[in-house]
Design a protein around this motif. Structure first.
Motif, short mmCIF file in Angstrom:
data_model
loop_
_atom_site.label_atom_id
_atom_site.label_comp_id
_atom_site.label_asym_id
_atom_site.label_seq_id
_atom_site.Cartn_x
_atom_site.Cartn_y
_atom_site.Cartn_z
N ARG A 93 12.05 103.07 -5.82
CA ARG A 93 10.65 102.70 -6.06
C ARG A 93 10.34 102.89 -7.53
O ARG A 93 10.74 103.89 -8.13
CB ARG A 93 9.72 103.57 -5.21
N LEU A 94 9.62 101.93 -8.12
CA LEU A 94 9.29 101.97 -9.54
C LEU A 94 7.80 101.74 -9.74
O LEU A 94 7.18 100.94 -9.04
CB LEU A 94 10.07 100.90 -10.30
N ARG A 95 7.27 102.44 -10.74
CA ARG A 95 5.88 102.20 -11.13
C ARG A 95 5.78 102.30 -12.65
O ARG A 95 6.26 103.26 -13.25
CB ARG A 95 4.93 103.22 -10.50
N ALA A 96 5.13 101.31 -13.27
CA ALA A 96 4.86 101.35 -14.71
C ALA A 96 3.40 100.99 -14.93
O ALA A 96 2.83 100.18 -14.18
CB ALA A 96 5.77 100.37 -15.46
N ASP A 97 2.79 101.58 -15.91
CA ASP A 97 1.38 101.33 -16.19
C ASP A 97 1.14 99.84 -16.44
O ASP A 97 1.83 99.22 -17.26
CB ASP A 97 0.92 102.13 -17.41
N LYS A 157 -11.34 114.51 -14.30
CA LYS A 157 -11.34 113.07 -14.57
C LYS A 157 -10.32 112.35 -13.69
O LYS A 157 -10.56 111.23 -13.24
CB LYS A 157 -11.04 112.81 -16.05
N ALA A 158 -9.19 113.01 -13.45
CA ALA A 158 -8.19 112.42 -12.56
C ALA A 158 -8.76 112.22 -11.17
O ALA A 158 -8.60 111.16 -10.55
CB ALA A 158 -6.94 113.30 -12.50
N ALA A 159 -9.47 113.23 -10.66
CA ALA A 159 -10.09 113.12 -9.34
C ALA A 159 -11.09 111.97 -9.30
O ALA A 159 -11.18 111.23 -8.31
CB ALA A 159 -10.77 114.44 -8.97
N ALA A 160 -11.84 111.81 -10.39
CA ALA A 160 -12.82 110.72 -10.45
C ALA A 160 -12.12 109.36 -10.39
O ALA A 160 -12.62 108.43 -9.73
CB ALA A 160 -13.65 110.84 -11.72
N GLU A 161 -10.97 109.25 -11.04
CA GLU A 161 -10.23 107.98 -11.01
C GLU A 161 -9.63 107.71 -9.63
O GLU A 161 -9.60 106.57 -9.17
CB GLU A 161 -9.15 107.98 -12.08
N TYR A 162 -9.13 108.76 -8.97
CA TYR A 162 -8.65 108.57 -7.60
C TYR A 162 -9.78 108.08 -6.70
O TYR A 162 -9.60 107.18 -5.87
CB TYR A 162 -8.10 109.88 -7.03
N ASP A 203 -5.26 94.46 -10.49
CA ASP A 203 -5.93 95.05 -9.34
C ASP A 203 -6.68 96.33 -9.75
O ASP A 203 -6.08 97.27 -10.29
CB ASP A 203 -4.90 95.38 -8.26
N GLU A 204 -7.99 96.35 -9.51
CA GLU A 204 -8.83 97.46 -9.96
C GLU A 204 -8.38 98.79 -9.36
O GLU A 204 -8.32 99.81 -10.05
CB GLU A 204 -10.30 97.19 -9.60
N ALA A 205 -8.06 98.78 -8.08
CA ALA A 205 -7.65 100.01 -7.41
C ALA A 205 -6.35 100.55 -7.99
O ALA A 205 -6.21 101.75 -8.26
CB ALA A 205 -7.51 99.76 -5.91
N GLU A 206 -5.40 99.65 -8.21
CA GLU A 206 -4.10 100.07 -8.73
C GLU A 206 -4.23 100.62 -10.14
O GLU A 206 -3.62 101.64 -10.49
CB GLU A 206 -3.14 98.88 -8.70
N LEU A 207 -5.03 99.97 -10.96
CA LEU A 207 -5.20 100.43 -12.34
C LEU A 207 -5.94 101.77 -12.38
O LEU A 207 -5.62 102.63 -13.21
CB LEU A 207 -5.95 99.38 -13.15
N ALA A 208 -6.92 101.97 -11.51
CA ALA A 208 -7.62 103.26 -11.44
C ALA A 208 -6.66 104.36 -11.00
O ALA A 208 -6.68 105.48 -11.54
CB ALA A 208 -8.80 103.16 -10.49
N TYR A 209 -5.82 104.04 -10.03
CA TYR A 209 -4.83 105.01 -9.56
C TYR A 209 -3.87 105.39 -10.68
O TYR A 209 -3.57 106.58 -10.88
CB TYR A 209 -4.05 104.42 -8.38
N ARG A 245 -2.12 109.36 -14.96
CA ARG A 245 -1.96 109.72 -16.38
C ARG A 245 -2.78 110.95 -16.74
O ARG A 245 -2.41 111.74 -17.61
CB ARG A 245 -2.38 108.55 -17.27
N LEU A 246 -3.93 111.12 -16.07
CA LEU A 246 -4.87 112.18 -16.43
C LEU A 246 -4.57 113.53 -15.78
O LEU A 246 -5.15 114.54 -16.17
CB LEU A 246 -6.29 111.76 -16.04
N ILE A 247 -3.69 113.56 -14.79
CA ILE A 247 -3.48 114.79 -14.02
C ILE A 247 -3.19 115.99 -14.91
O ILE A 247 -3.77 117.06 -14.74
CB ILE A 247 -2.33 114.59 -13.00
#
Length: 312
Positions: free
Chosen positions: A74-78, A123-128, A104-110, A115-117
């Protein structure tokens, strides 16, 4: 000093070790093959759900500890969609994966939350939460929210995130593992044990976070009995800790997350006075992780154990 060193790294390690779902299904000591993942620069790489790190600036990562049989990559990149594909039993060498950009707004927020964790949990919680608002069925966002709020000490918010996830996906193994950690942090050992065991059942036997949780819980229980005179119960708790840590280690073998667990298992064997087993674990650690900062300390552990054995 040994125990203090491990305890100092334990909290941070346990919070970061299991930051993504899934489990490695290979035994310690397996015959490994090497693959080279080629994709976007700085992409996060998971194999069988266990995080192996990020690709380099050239988009490449060498993984030398792929066991026989098929695996899930599995891969994920910003700025890109997540992608999952199979590494076949016969595959070795380069594995090239093309990622597709996303708006996708949800994916970008996630991704922003991830990144913020390390910098700002609030702020990370707010983005989740923003990701969840954009996609109310986003399971990973609920898990991320549960983790970041529990790490911040907001256990009520973490439990609410887990409850919401369970409504979407009953029987979610990772949710139960996080719940076990919350109960452990609250000092409710019975509930923590029940949640960890449920996670293992839900994961069909493969849930290294839950096994690690059980191992740490029983290790703490054993250490709490030190000097009490109840050596039988203390010994039983150490044996249970070692059993669970060993299973977790088998499921994480080869992944960077195993670094701390190797040391914890070795220390647990030492507390049981099982010095040959401790040496074997430390030597296996050095075979897999010879260049890590911890390797020097582990080599000194082996020297001291052999000296202690000769003096007995």
């Amino acid at each position: 000093m040994r125990a203090h060193f491990l305890r100092a790294i334990l909290v941070a390690a346990f919070l970061s070790v299991f930051s993504a779902y899934g489990q490695v299904k290979k035994p310690v000591g397996a015959q490994f093959r090497e693959i080279v993942i080629v994709t976007q620069p700085k992409a996060i790489v998971w194999i069988d759900g266990v995080r192996f790190g990020r690709t380099g600036a050239d988009g490449r990562m060498v993984v030398k500890t792929i066991s026989s049989g098929p695996h899930t990559l599995r891969l994920r990149a910003d700025g890109f969609k997540d992608k999952t594909q199979t590494i076949t039993a016969a595959q070795k060498g380069e594995v090239s994966v093309t990622l597709i950009t996303t708006t996708d707004e949800a994916e970008l927020a996630y991704q922003e939350a991830e990144r913020l964790i390390g910098a700002d949990r609030e702020k990370a919680a707010a983005e989740y939460r923003r990701a969840i608002a954009a996609r109310p069925t986003y399971a990973d966002a609920y898990l991320g929210l549960a983790r970041v709020t529990s790490e911040a000490g907001d256990l009520d918010a973490a439990e609410k995130a887990i409850a919401a996830l369970r409504k979407l996906k009953p029987g979610h193994a990772e949710a139960s593992a996080i719940e076990g950690r919350i109960h452990k942090d609250n000092g409710d050992e019975a509930k923590a044990i029940a949640s960890f065991k449920r996670a293992i059942t839900e994961g069909k036997g493969y849930q290294p976070e839950a096994y690690t949780g059980l191992g740490l819980l029983y290790k703490d229980k054993a250490e709490g009995l030190a000097g009490s005179g109840d050596t039988e119960t203390e010994s039983a708790h150490y044996a249970e800790a070692a059993k669970n840590l060993k299973i977790a280690l088998k499921q994480l073998s080869g992944a960077p997350d195993a670094v701390v667990i190797y040391q914890l298992l070795g220390l647990t064997y030492e507390r049981q006075k099982k010095y040959p087993e401790a040496i074997a674990i430390y030597e296996e650690f050095l075979r897999l992780f010879p260049e890590t900062p911890e390797a020097t300390s582990v080599r000194s552990f082996i020297v001291q154990l052999k000296k202690d054995m000769n003096e007995r």
